[in-house]
Design a protein around this motif. Structure first.
Motif, PDB file in Angstrom:
ATOM      1  N   GLY A  52     -11.943   2.096  10.473  1.00 18.59           N
ATOM      2  CA  GLY A  52     -11.416   3.355  10.985  1.00 18.59           C
ATOM      3  C   GLY A  52     -10.801   3.255  12.375  1.00 18.59           C
ATOM      4  N   TYR A 100       0.880  -1.175   0.000  1.00 16.10           N
ATOM      5  CA  TYR A 100       0.000   0.000   0.000  1.00 16.10           C
ATOM      6  C   TYR A 100       0.913   1.219   0.000  1.00 16.10           C
ATOM      7  CZ  TYR A 100      -3.212  -3.614   1.371  1.00 16.10           C
ATOM      8  OH  TYR A 100      -3.939  -4.765   1.408  1.00 16.10           O
ATOM      9  N   GLU A 129      -2.789   7.391   1.535  1.00 15.78           N
ATOM     10  CA  GLU A 129      -4.196   7.274   1.135  1.00 15.78           C
ATOM     11  C   GLU A 129      -4.598   5.803   1.004  1.00 15.78           C
ATOM     12  OE1 GLU A 129      -2.014   9.326  -0.438  1.00 15.78           O
ATOM     13  OE2 GLU A 129      -2.812  11.241   0.270  1.00 15.78           O
ATOM     14  N   ALA A 130      -3.714   4.976   0.448  1.00 20.17           N
ATOM     15  CA  ALA A 130      -4.003   3.539   0.333  1.00 20.17           C
ATOM     16  C   ALA A 130      -4.100   2.908   1.713  1.00 20.17           C
ATOM     17  CB  ALA A 130      -2.924   2.850  -0.493  1.00 20.17           C
ATOM     18  N   THR A 131      -3.229   3.309   2.609  1.00 23.48           N
ATOM     19  CA  THR A 131      -3.273   2.795   3.987  1.00 23.48           C
ATOM     20  C   THR A 131      -4.567   3.225   4.668  1.00 23.48           C
ATOM     21  OG1 THR A 131      -0.862   2.928   4.072  1.00 23.48           O
ATOM     22  CG2 THR A 131      -2.007   2.706   6.163  1.00 23.48           C
ATOM     23  N   GLU A 132      -4.987   4.457   4.464  1.00 25.30           N
ATOM     24  CA  GLU A 132      -6.250   4.934   5.039  1.00 25.30           C
ATOM     25  C   GLU A 132      -7.438   4.158   4.484  1.00 25.30           C
ATOM     26  OE1 GLU A 132      -6.375   9.153   4.356  1.00 25.30           O
ATOM     27  OE2 GLU A 132      -4.654   9.494   5.668  1.00 25.30           O
ATOM     28  N   GLU A 133      -7.385   3.791   3.214  1.00 22.54           N
ATOM     29  CA  GLU A 133      -8.454   3.000   2.613  1.00 22.54           C
ATOM     30  C   GLU A 133      -8.522   1.613   3.268  1.00 22.54           C
ATOM     31  OE1 GLU A 133     -11.557   1.432   0.613  1.00 22.54           O
ATOM     32  OE2 GLU A 133     -11.002   3.543   0.805  1.00 22.54           O
ATOM     33  N   VAL A 134      -7.373   0.989   3.518  1.00 19.13           N
ATOM     34  CA  VAL A 134      -7.341  -0.305   4.206  1.00 19.13           C
ATOM     35  C   VAL A 134      -7.917  -0.153   5.611  1.00 19.13           C
ATOM     36  CG1 VAL A 134      -5.805  -2.048   5.204  1.00 19.13           C
ATOM     37  CG2 VAL A 134      -5.455  -1.268   2.866  1.00 19.13           C
ATOM     38  N   ASP A 135      -7.573   0.926   6.267  1.00 20.08           N
ATOM     39  CA  ASP A 135      -8.121   1.189   7.603  1.00 20.08           C
ATOM     40  C   ASP A 135      -9.641   1.253   7.544  1.00 20.08           C
ATOM     41  OD1 ASP A 135      -8.533   1.944  10.267  1.00 20.08           O
ATOM     42  OD2 ASP A 135      -8.035   4.044   9.879  1.00 20.08           O
ATOM     43  N   ARG A 136     -10.185   1.978   6.583  1.00 21.22           N
ATOM     44  CA  ARG A 136     -11.644   2.087   6.461  1.00 21.22           C
ATOM     45  C   ARG A 136     -12.278   0.746   6.086  1.00 21.22           C
ATOM     46  NH1 ARG A 136     -10.136   6.978   4.329  1.00 21.22           N
ATOM     47  NH2 ARG A 136     -10.145   6.261   2.188  1.00 21.22           N
ATOM     48  N   ARG A 137     -11.689   0.072   5.094  1.00 18.71           N
ATOM     49  CA  ARG A 137     -12.283  -1.154   4.546  1.00 18.71           C
ATOM     50  C   ARG A 137     -12.193  -2.340   5.508  1.00 18.71           C
ATOM     51  NH1 ARG A 137      -9.788  -4.867   1.511  1.00 18.71           N
ATOM     52  NH2 ARG A 137      -8.040  -3.507   1.052  1.00 18.71           N
TER      53      ARG A 137
END
Length: 108
Positions: A83, A67, A71-79
């Motif tokens: 969060g 990642y 931004e990619a890491t934040e997307e993994v956090d959300r998905r």
């Protein structure tokens, strides 16, 4: 008094040479709480370079090979983690933690 649930007893396994401790909590279902504890903290910082452990705490959130951007890491956090992915640095340890649905543990 004999408790059926021991707060302090964990099952320990090795995963790729890394010790993993886990516990099944009878009243909590559907989620796993993951804590990765690294045995270095602020006390390990060399004189004149205070803040290295805190800097290390932030590195995984800035991207990695899989990642490559924050931004990619934040997307993994959300998905995957809803969060909840976070970290903190103390004097002795740096701890990364998050909550994941049980069916997505291997992906997390």
């Amino acid at each position: 008094m004999n408790l059926k649930f021991d707060l302090y007893k964990f099952t320990r396994i090795e995963a790729s040479g890394i010790p993993v401790l886990f516990k099944k909590i009878p009243w909590a279902s559907g989620y796993a709480y993951i804590h990765v504890i690294v045995g270095t903290g602020a006390r390990s910082d060399p004189a004149g370079k205070e803040g290295i452990a805190h800097f290390f705490e932030h590195l995984p959130f800035n991207g990695c090979e899989g990642y490559s951007t924050s931004e990619a890491t934040e997307e993994v956090d959300r998905r995957l983690f809803g969060g909840t992915l976070n970290a903190h640095t103390g004097m002795e340890y740096t701890i990364f933690h998050g909550k994941v649905a049980v069916e997505r543990i291997s992906e997390a």
